[in-house]
Write an enzyme that holds these catalytic residues in place. Structure first.
Site, PDB file in Angstrom:
ATOM      1  N   LYS A  42       0.945  -1.174  -0.122  1.00  0.00           N
ATOM      2  CA  LYS A  42      -0.041  -0.056  -0.039  1.00  0.00           C
ATOM      3  C   LYS A  42       0.851   1.208  -0.055  1.00  0.00           C
ATOM      4  O   LYS A  42       1.926   1.255   0.366  1.00  0.00           O
ATOM      5  CB  LYS A  42      -0.881   0.087   1.352  1.00  0.00           C
ATOM      6  CG  LYS A  42      -2.127   0.955   1.163  1.00  0.00           C
ATOM      7  CD  LYS A  42      -3.285   0.138   0.682  1.00  0.00           C
ATOM      8  CE  LYS A  42      -4.282   1.301   0.184  1.00  0.00           C
ATOM      9  NZ  LYS A  42      -5.440   0.670  -0.404  1.00  0.00           N
ATOM     10  N   GLY A  80     -26.783   1.020   1.514  1.00  0.00           N
ATOM     11  CA  GLY A  80     -25.850   1.579   0.784  1.00  0.00           C
ATOM     12  C   GLY A  80     -26.106   1.246  -0.730  1.00  0.00           C
ATOM     13  O   GLY A  80     -26.004   0.019  -1.269  1.00  0.00           O
ATOM     14  N   GLY A 130     -24.332   2.557  -3.382  1.00  0.00           N
ATOM     15  CA  GLY A 130     -23.266   3.649  -4.180  1.00  0.00           C
ATOM     16  C   GLY A 130     -23.001   2.733  -5.316  1.00  0.00           C
ATOM     17  O   GLY A 130     -23.714   1.861  -6.004  1.00  0.00           O
ATOM     18  N   TYR A 136     -25.476  -0.392  -5.735  1.00  0.00           N
ATOM     19  CA  TYR A 136     -26.314  -0.301  -7.051  1.00  0.00           C
ATOM     20  C   TYR A 136     -26.365  -1.468  -7.735  1.00  0.00           C
ATOM     21  O   TYR A 136     -27.480  -2.224  -8.239  1.00  0.00           O
ATOM     22  CB  TYR A 136     -26.031   1.038  -7.550  1.00  0.00           C
ATOM     23  CG  TYR A 136     -26.540   1.152  -9.031  1.00  0.00           C
ATOM     24  CD1 TYR A 136     -27.959   1.701  -9.051  1.00  0.00           C
ATOM     25  CD2 TYR A 136     -25.960   1.126  -9.999  1.00  0.00           C
ATOM     26  CE1 TYR A 136     -28.548   1.888 -10.184  1.00  0.00           C
ATOM     27  CE2 TYR A 136     -26.260   1.165 -11.288  1.00  0.00           C
ATOM     28  CZ  TYR A 136     -27.789   1.692 -11.310  1.00  0.00           C
ATOM     29  OH  TYR A 136     -28.322   1.824 -12.894  1.00  0.00           O
TER      30      TYR A 136
HETATM   31  P1  NAD Z   1     -19.963   4.189  -2.667  1.00  0.00           P
HETATM   32  O1  NAD Z   1     -19.576   5.519  -1.797  1.00  0.00           O
HETATM   33  O2  NAD Z   1     -20.143   4.228  -4.194  1.00  0.00           O
HETATM   34  O3  NAD Z   1     -21.287   3.962  -2.017  1.00  0.00           O
HETATM   35  C1  NAD Z   1     -21.343   3.543  -0.625  1.00  0.00           C
HETATM   36  C2  NAD Z   1     -22.932   4.324  -0.678  1.00  0.00           C
HETATM   37  O4  NAD Z   1     -23.260   4.130   0.783  1.00  0.00           O
HETATM   38  C3  NAD Z   1     -22.770   5.708  -0.738  1.00  0.00           C
HETATM   39  O5  NAD Z   1     -23.777   5.976  -1.661  1.00  0.00           O
HETATM   40  C4  NAD Z   1     -23.404   6.416   0.472  1.00  0.00           C
HETATM   41  O6  NAD Z   1     -24.224   7.395   0.422  1.00  0.00           O
HETATM   42  C5  NAD Z   1     -23.926   5.282   1.380  1.00  0.00           C
HETATM   43  N1  NAD Z   1     -23.739   5.248   2.791  1.00  0.00           N
HETATM   44  C6  NAD Z   1     -22.884   5.600   3.571  1.00  0.00           C
HETATM   45  N2  NAD Z   1     -23.214   5.428   4.798  1.00  0.00           N
HETATM   46  C7  NAD Z   1     -24.445   4.990   4.973  1.00  0.00           C
HETATM   47  C8  NAD Z   1     -25.362   4.537   5.960  1.00  0.00           C
HETATM   48  N3  NAD Z   1     -24.839   4.554   7.214  1.00  0.00           N
HETATM   49  N4  NAD Z   1     -26.825   4.146   5.542  1.00  0.00           N
HETATM   50  C9  NAD Z   1     -27.166   4.281   4.341  1.00  0.00           C
HETATM   51  N5  NAD Z   1     -26.201   4.455   3.085  1.00  0.00           N
HETATM   52  C10 NAD Z   1     -24.909   4.876   3.540  1.00  0.00           C
HETATM   53  O7  NAD Z   1     -18.725   3.184  -2.215  1.00  0.00           O
HETATM   54  P2  NAD Z   1     -18.527   1.533  -2.932  1.00  0.00           P
HETATM   55  O8  NAD Z   1     -17.664   1.702  -3.821  1.00  0.00           O
HETATM   56  O9  NAD Z   1     -20.090   1.057  -3.270  1.00  0.00           O
HETATM   57  O10 NAD Z   1     -18.071   0.805  -1.721  1.00  0.00           O
HETATM   58  C11 NAD Z   1     -18.895   0.329  -0.694  1.00  0.00           C
HETATM   59  C12 NAD Z   1     -17.998  -0.343   0.400  1.00  0.00           C
HETATM   60  O11 NAD Z   1     -17.276  -1.401  -0.400  1.00  0.00           O
HETATM   61  C13 NAD Z   1     -16.778   0.378   0.888  1.00  0.00           C
HETATM   62  O12 NAD Z   1     -16.410  -0.125   2.306  1.00  0.00           O
HETATM   63  C14 NAD Z   1     -15.607   0.031   0.100  1.00  0.00           C
HETATM   64  O13 NAD Z   1     -14.620  -0.154   0.607  1.00  0.00           O
HETATM   65  C15 NAD Z   1     -15.989  -1.473  -0.346  1.00  0.00           C
HETATM   66  N6  NAD Z   1     -15.445  -1.999  -1.560  1.00  0.00           N
HETATM   67  C16 NAD Z   1     -15.612  -1.493  -2.820  1.00  0.00           C
HETATM   68  C17 NAD Z   1     -15.257  -1.920  -4.047  1.00  0.00           C
HETATM   69  C18 NAD Z   1     -15.427  -1.469  -5.336  1.00  0.00           C
HETATM   70  O14 NAD Z   1     -15.087  -1.948  -6.300  1.00  0.00           O
HETATM   71  N7  NAD Z   1     -16.129  -0.345  -5.345  1.00  0.00           N
HETATM   72  C19 NAD Z   1     -14.239  -2.966  -3.617  1.00  0.00           C
HETATM   73  C20 NAD Z   1     -13.894  -3.511  -2.481  1.00  0.00           C
HETATM   74  C21 NAD Z   1     -14.726  -3.004  -1.319  1.00  0.00           C
END
Ligand code: NAD
Length: 359
Positions: free
Chosen positions: A83, A180, A182, A186
């Site tokens: 990292k 969530g 996001g 989604y």
């Molecule tokens: P993102 O920010 O696109 O989506 C997260 C969503 O959760 C946001 O829309 C936010 O408004 C919502 N949110 C935050 N706190 C909340 C709460 N208390 N109640 C309801 N909604 C809430 O992030 P993402 O990329 O979807 O990632 C989500 C998780 O998955 C993170 O922990 C991230 O580290 C993990 N992750 C993501 C990926 C990836 O490919 N995107 C890969 C591995 C791990």
């Protein structure tokens, strides 16, 4: 550094190397940690954060690098864990020269470490890094947005959790509560709907994401953030921030399966992993179920092929079933079983490397 000893930490968790970076011309200041390269080059993104102290930056980098070792090992990838954290205010620091300076540091490690985007860095930034080194992934026009692949892995993890609990993975028989909507939540909801999910509830804080769901999938029911835990559903899917599984929320969860994308979903791995096990809930360990993103970029190193990356992400299903078996056999929480699974793979490959085979 007060009571914190770098070498004690290196010895205790077997870190290989810590590199401090300081580029006087651009203000690039940070740390790269290489935790373990038994399986291959250390891969981990570059995060920019305004850390309160150097110790906080180092502690975060050490923790994240070690997490990457487990994640890649459990995903069956030939990658180690590493990292980079860069210290400062991203909005003031970012420039072409800044990221090219980072690229030169990455290049100086000669392939022992591969970087990618992370918090506060983008594909565009990595494009500048790529001007100075080949050891960078997640570039524009290559493996693309990892989130749909992460969500596909989570979808397969959900199925593994259901299979373990109920003996089948027929999505149309079950209901879901997704925290969530996001990037990953989604897409996960999309896969669940496509598979005919009986009922889906979701919660969100971001009005734009609530609107998007209501517009595209009106059959998915919105509930207030605090109400998501208590839904009478079969699967609770944490897809927001870390720490949402804790002493306050776990007793309220009615779902017999927990499976979602969120990193560090357990506030305290040991305490809350055990609390979930004691309640008889099947928990899909975060770093196993959400490995689709790293599986996706790994394919970029090998020459990207979307179909192969997706097929590999779907294998998270079998991997989780293996981990559930270890947990049962050893009477440990699944998060701990996942670490044992990763450590066993690293150790097995380490043993293989004892004989010298010229290539
Ligand atoms: P993102 O920010 O696109 O989506 C997260 C969503 O959760 C946001 O829309 C936010 O408004 C919502 N949110 C935050 N706190 C909340 C709460 N208390 N109640 C309801 N909604 C809430 O992030 P993402 O990329 O979807 O990632 C989500 C998780 O998955 C993170 O922990 C991230 O580290 C993990 N992750 C993501 C990926 C990836 O490919 N995107 C890969 C591995 C791990």
């Amino acid at each position: 550094m007060g009571g914190f000893s770098v070498f004690d930490s290196m010895q205790r968790y077997q870190y290989e190397q810590i590199i401090h970076l300081y580029d006087h011309a651009t203000g690039l200041k940070g740390i790269t940690v290489i935790h373990n390269t038994t399986l291959g080059p250390a891969l981990g993104g570059t995060r920019i954060w305004n850390y309160a102290s150097e110790e906080e930056a180092l502690t975060d980098c050490l923790r994240l690098a070690r997490g990457m070792t487990f994640k890649s090992a459990a995903a069956g990838l030939n990658l180690g864990g590493g990292k980079t954290v860069l210290i400062g205010d991203a909005s003031k620091l970012k420039s072409e020269a800044y990221f090219r300076a980072l690229g030169r540091y990455v290049q100086s490690l000669n392939g022992r470490y591969i970087t990618a985007e992370d918090v506060n860095t983008s594909t565009k930034d990595m494009g500048y890094v790529a001007m100075e080194t080949d050891h960078v992934v997640g570039l524009e026009g290559k493996s693309g947005n990892p989130s749909p692949v992460t969500a596909l892995g989570v979808f397969n993890g959900v199925k593994a959790g259901l299979f373990k609990k109920f003996g089948d993975a027929d999505i149309e028989k079950y209901s879901f509560a997704v925290q969530g909507a996001g990037q990953t939540g989604y897409y996960l909801i999309g896969y669940l709907l496509e598979a005919g999910a009986k009922k889906i509830y979701f919660t969100e804080l971001n009005p734009a994401h609530i609107e998007r769901m209501k517009r595209e999938h009106p059959e998915v029911v919105f509930v207030q953030p605090d109400e998501i835990y208590g839904q009478e559903v079969d699967v609770f899917s944490p897809c927001a921030l870390g720490g949402s599984l804790n002493g306050d929320t776990i007793p309220r969860i009615k779902a017999p399966v927990i499976a979602g994308s969120a990193n560090n979903a357990l506030l305290d791995e040991e305490v809350h992993g055990k609390m979930i096990m004691d309640r008889g809930i099947i928990y899909c360990p975060d770093f196993v179920i959400n490995a689709g993103g790293i599986i996706n970029v790994y394919h970029e190193i090998k020459g990207y092929n979307r179909e192969r990356a997706l097929a590999d992400a779907a294998r998270i299903y079998d991997r989780l079933l293996d981990i559930f078996d270890i947990a049962e056999r050893e009477h440990v929480p699944t998060q701990q079983a996942a670490k044992m699974f990763a450590e066993q793979r690293i150790e097995a490959v380490h043993q293989l490397q004892r004989t010298f085979i010229p290539r």
